[in-house]
Scaffold this active site. Structure first.
Site: not given
Length: 486
Positions: A132, A413
């Site tokens: 991330s 995602d």
């Protein structure tokens, strides 16, 4: 050091002060000549990343290569704060370039008590890993400090959010596409009706609508819209787990599935199903299918997390309190908000046109108000009126590249569209084996946010796509290590 860039006007007036940056290491697999795996801590404390040393990707790679694993806590998180508070002036040094400079400094100066080896670069190969935000910092670190002869030998950016955008409507796209469609269709239709009532300006109807959810105390329409979006993912706030927190092998949360199961309950009692007609007078007599189920979930599962606090207060679901946001006490949430407001953007907002799972009351101005309240102008530092996206996109955005930088993403995602395999990026393919090692990339089928960072200490027992992602990472790292001359 707090300021790595003494010649940059961006950080004037400069400081020569230093701060203590925590790190944690595991040498249980280490053998002389093995690599060092540096896990970038990201937007949380170092302790929150221990699972990656114990059972996750770093454990997997350490075991495969006789490596040493390290977690480096990011500046302004955990206990690695340069100052005792986080005023606008004191947050001046919380930038992407300062954070990745910490990584470069660390690999040159780190010591590991009890390990009988000199492991600072260039005495050992350093391989970074991050997911991330930390994945983006990994990519940017390799881009800036990697390459042959560089400080960093290689790195893996998992679900690396390398593209900065102001508004990020795509966050909800995987839910629209992959979630149970009776749940999705119900929420889309209810949200459309909610926005029709907001657009009407009918104060009585708006009050009645909020009351259906038990949220009539929320006087700000944005606060109401965010609260009912929480099971899906409210802008920057996740009091319950969402699609983002789904995970393989029972490691994640079932909150999202339970939400959809409740919304689509075919056996709800009559007192719940009758709520579908509570606002039908505003939609030509047509019921709002599954409104009762949706509202009941909010009342039964969401409101109780406030533990009796007033619903319109910052202790519950109210946000309209500038004093609360301006509190300069050190916290991870304040640090993350600062980075969002100054560089990253990615404000979660509704699409203006087409289906939407969240109300169109949620636009960039709703998040931007928190920035203005939280970070008033300081003596030396003033946040930009909107995020300075260049400070992240200057590294390459979707196309950030460096020798031996691997990109691995999940096709389900919520952050995919600011990662390497974004639907807005060029089609990714690997032309030959040399490129497969120099510029590795993998899009994992059926996976969410950096799913391969997790493990169960038994790769062979993992689900097939995660198992083979881990086997691929092991092969790539072994190939990288064959190339290095330390």
């Amino acid at each position: 050091m707090i300021d790595h860039f003494p010649n940059s006007s961006r950080y004037a007036p400069h400081t020569t002060a230093t701060f203590k940056q925590r790190y944690f290491f595991d040498d249980s697999y280490y053998q002389p000549g093995g690599p060092v795996f540096l896990y970038i801590g990201g937007e949380t404390s170092g302790e929150s990343r221990f699972s990656n040393l114990e059972t996750g990707i770093i454990q997997i790679l350490m075991q495969a290569t006789n490596g040493l694993g390290v977690i480096l806590e990011n500046r302004y998180y955990g206990e690695s704060y340069p100052f005792n508070s986080s005023t606008t002036d004191e947050l001046q040094y919380l930038t992407t370039e300062q954070s990745i400079a910490d990584n470069a400094y660390f690999v040159q100066h780190a010591t590991f008590p009890g390990v009988n080896a000199t492991l600072t670069t260039p005495h050992a190969p350093w391989i970074l890993y991050g997911g991330s935000l930390a994945g983006a910092q990994t990519a940017f670190s390799l881009h800036t400090y990697g390459g042959d002869g560089g400080l960093l030998w290689a790195g893996i950016g998992a679900s690396a959010t390398t593209k900065a955008k102001f508004a990020y409507v795509e966050w909800y796209d995987p839910i629209q596409k992959f979630a149970p469609q009776d749940c999705v269709g119900s929420i889309n239709a209810i949200v459309d009706n909610i926005d029709r009532i907001f657009a009407s300006g009918n104060a009585t109807a708006i009050y009645q609508m909020k009351a259906v959810f038990g949220l009539e105390a929320l006087t700000n329409n944005g606060d109401f819209a965010m609260t009912i979006a929480f099971p899906l993912g409210g802008p920057m706030n996740y009091p319950t787990n969402t699609w983002q927190e789904l995970l393989w092998g029972g490691l994640g949360s079932n909150d999202f599935w339970e939400f959809c199961t409740n919304v689509t309950n075919l056996n709800a009692p009559e007192n719940i199903t009758q709520v579908d007609y509570a606002l039908s007078q505003y939609t030509g007599g047509e019921p709002w299918t599954n409104l009762g189920n949706y509202a009941n979930y909010i009342k039964q599962y969401l409101i109780p997390i406030c533990n009796g606090a007033p619903i319109n207060s910052v202790l519950c679901f109210g946000t309209q309190n500038a004093t609360f946001y301006a509190d300069p006490t050190n916290s991870g949430s304040r640090s993350y908000l600062y980075s969002t407001c100054t560089e990253a953007g990615l404000y979660q907002v509704a699409r203006q046109n087409g289906p939407s799972l969240i109300s169109r009351q949620l636009q960039v101005n709703y998040t931007q108000q928190w920035c203005e309240w939280a970070f008033p102008p300081g003596q030396y530092n003033t946040i930009p009126s909107t995020p300075d996206l260049y400070q992240i996109n200057k590294y390459g955005g979707y196309n950030v590249s460096a020798p031996r930088l691997a990109h691995v993403d999940g096709d389900q995602d919520v952050w995919l569209d600011v990662c390497y395999h974004s639907n807005d990026a060029p089609l990714r393919y690997t032309p030959n084996m040399a490129d497969a090692v120099l510029h590795p990339q993998l899009l994992i089928a059926g996976a969410g946010h950096h799913w391969e960072s997790y493990g169960i200490r038994n790769v062979s027992a993992e689900p097939q796509f995660i198992r083979n992602a881990h086997l691929w990472e092991i092969r790539i790292v072994e190939d990288w290590l064959k190339e290095c001359e330390y």
